[in-house]
Write a protein that holds these residues in place. Structure first.
Motif, short mmCIF file in Angstrom:
data_model
loop_
_atom_site.label_atom_id
_atom_site.label_comp_id
_atom_site.label_asym_id
_atom_site.label_seq_id
_atom_site.Cartn_x
_atom_site.Cartn_y
_atom_site.Cartn_z
N ALA A 109 -26.34 4.81 26.62
CA ALA A 109 -26.94 3.50 26.30
C ALA A 109 -28.41 3.43 26.73
N SER A 110 -28.81 4.22 27.71
CA SER A 110 -30.18 4.11 28.23
C SER A 110 -31.25 4.59 27.24
N ILE A 111 -30.88 5.32 26.21
CA ILE A 111 -31.89 5.81 25.26
C ILE A 111 -32.21 4.78 24.17
N TYR A 112 -31.49 3.68 24.15
CA TYR A 112 -31.69 2.65 23.13
C TYR A 112 -32.50 1.49 23.69
N SER A 113 -33.07 0.70 22.80
CA SER A 113 -33.81 -0.48 23.23
C SER A 113 -32.83 -1.53 23.75
N ARG A 114 -33.37 -2.55 24.43
CA ARG A 114 -32.52 -3.61 24.98
C ARG A 114 -31.79 -4.40 23.90
N SER A 115 -32.39 -4.50 22.72
CA SER A 115 -31.77 -5.28 21.65
C SER A 115 -30.58 -4.56 21.01
N LYS A 117 -27.05 -3.24 20.66
CA LYS A 117 -25.75 -3.60 21.22
C LYS A 117 -24.90 -2.33 21.25
N HIS A 118 -25.08 -1.58 22.35
CA HIS A 118 -24.52 -0.24 22.42
C HIS A 118 -22.99 -0.23 22.36
N GLN A 119 -22.36 -1.13 23.08
CA GLN A 119 -20.90 -1.13 23.09
C GLN A 119 -20.34 -1.46 21.70
N LYS A 120 -20.97 -2.39 21.02
CA LYS A 120 -20.56 -2.73 19.66
C LYS A 120 -20.73 -1.52 18.75
N PHE A 121 -21.84 -0.81 18.91
CA PHE A 121 -22.09 0.41 18.16
C PHE A 121 -21.00 1.44 18.41
N LEU A 122 -20.65 1.66 19.68
CA LEU A 122 -19.62 2.65 20.02
C LEU A 122 -18.25 2.25 19.47
N ASP A 123 -17.93 0.97 19.56
CA ASP A 123 -16.66 0.49 19.02
C ASP A 123 -16.57 0.76 17.52
N MET A 124 -17.65 0.44 16.81
CA MET A 124 -17.69 0.67 15.36
C MET A 124 -17.63 2.17 15.06
N PHE A 125 -18.35 2.96 15.81
CA PHE A 125 -18.36 4.40 15.62
C PHE A 125 -16.95 4.96 15.81
N ASN A 126 -16.28 4.55 16.89
CA ASN A 126 -14.92 5.04 17.17
C ASN A 126 -13.92 4.61 16.09
N ARG A 127 -14.08 3.39 15.57
CA ARG A 127 -13.21 2.94 14.47
C ARG A 127 -13.39 3.83 13.25
#
Length: 134
Positions: A109-115, A117-127
């Motif tokens: 998550a640290s490589i992304y900007s503050r805006s 939404k890393h967890q949402k991204f990971l959830d979508m990716f895993n789905r």
């Protein structure tokens, strides 16, 4: 809201003719309407339409169909080119990202900007991974 009555292809041709469009071959016009649809084709009449709803003098059905066909072929060519550009950009981005941050850098998550939404991204990716046929 008033719903318009369904019209036959012949009635559609008559409506187009009543508005001042020259139809050289009625049977051919009906075949076009069967395969393209009156409402899809009606958008191509708009530049030839006057304020009162009639068409400019010299408007022909065959010319409208030619413009539609040109648009269809242009859209196909553009989408083909855009697909190549998209695939190339994705390949280059994946290569850059994997070499800069590691092949699993997207998990950090640290490589992304503050805006982002890393967890949402990971959830979508895993789905997506779960639903993948591979």
């Amino acid at each position: 809201m008033e719903v318009k009555k369904a019209t036959t292809y012949r009635e559609q041709v008559e409506k187009i003719e009543q508005r001042g469009c020259c139809i050289e071959n009625v049977d051919e016009a009906i075949r076009c309407l069967e395969s393209i649809n009156y409402y899809r084709l009606s958008a191509y009449f708009l530049p030839f339409r006057k304020a009162d709803g009639s068409y400019n003098a010299g408007t022909s059905f065959s010319r409208i169909v030619q413009i539609y066909e040109f648009d269809r072929l242009l859209r196909r060519s553009l989408f083909s080119a855009l697909e190549e550009i998209e695939i190339s950009m994705r390949a280059r981005l994946a290569y850059f990202h994997a070499h800069k941050y590691s092949p699993v850098g997207y998990l950090d998550a640290s490589i992304y900007s503050r805006s982002h939404k890393h967890q949402k991204f990971l959830d979508m990716f895993n789905r997506e991974v779960e639903h993948s046929p591979c």
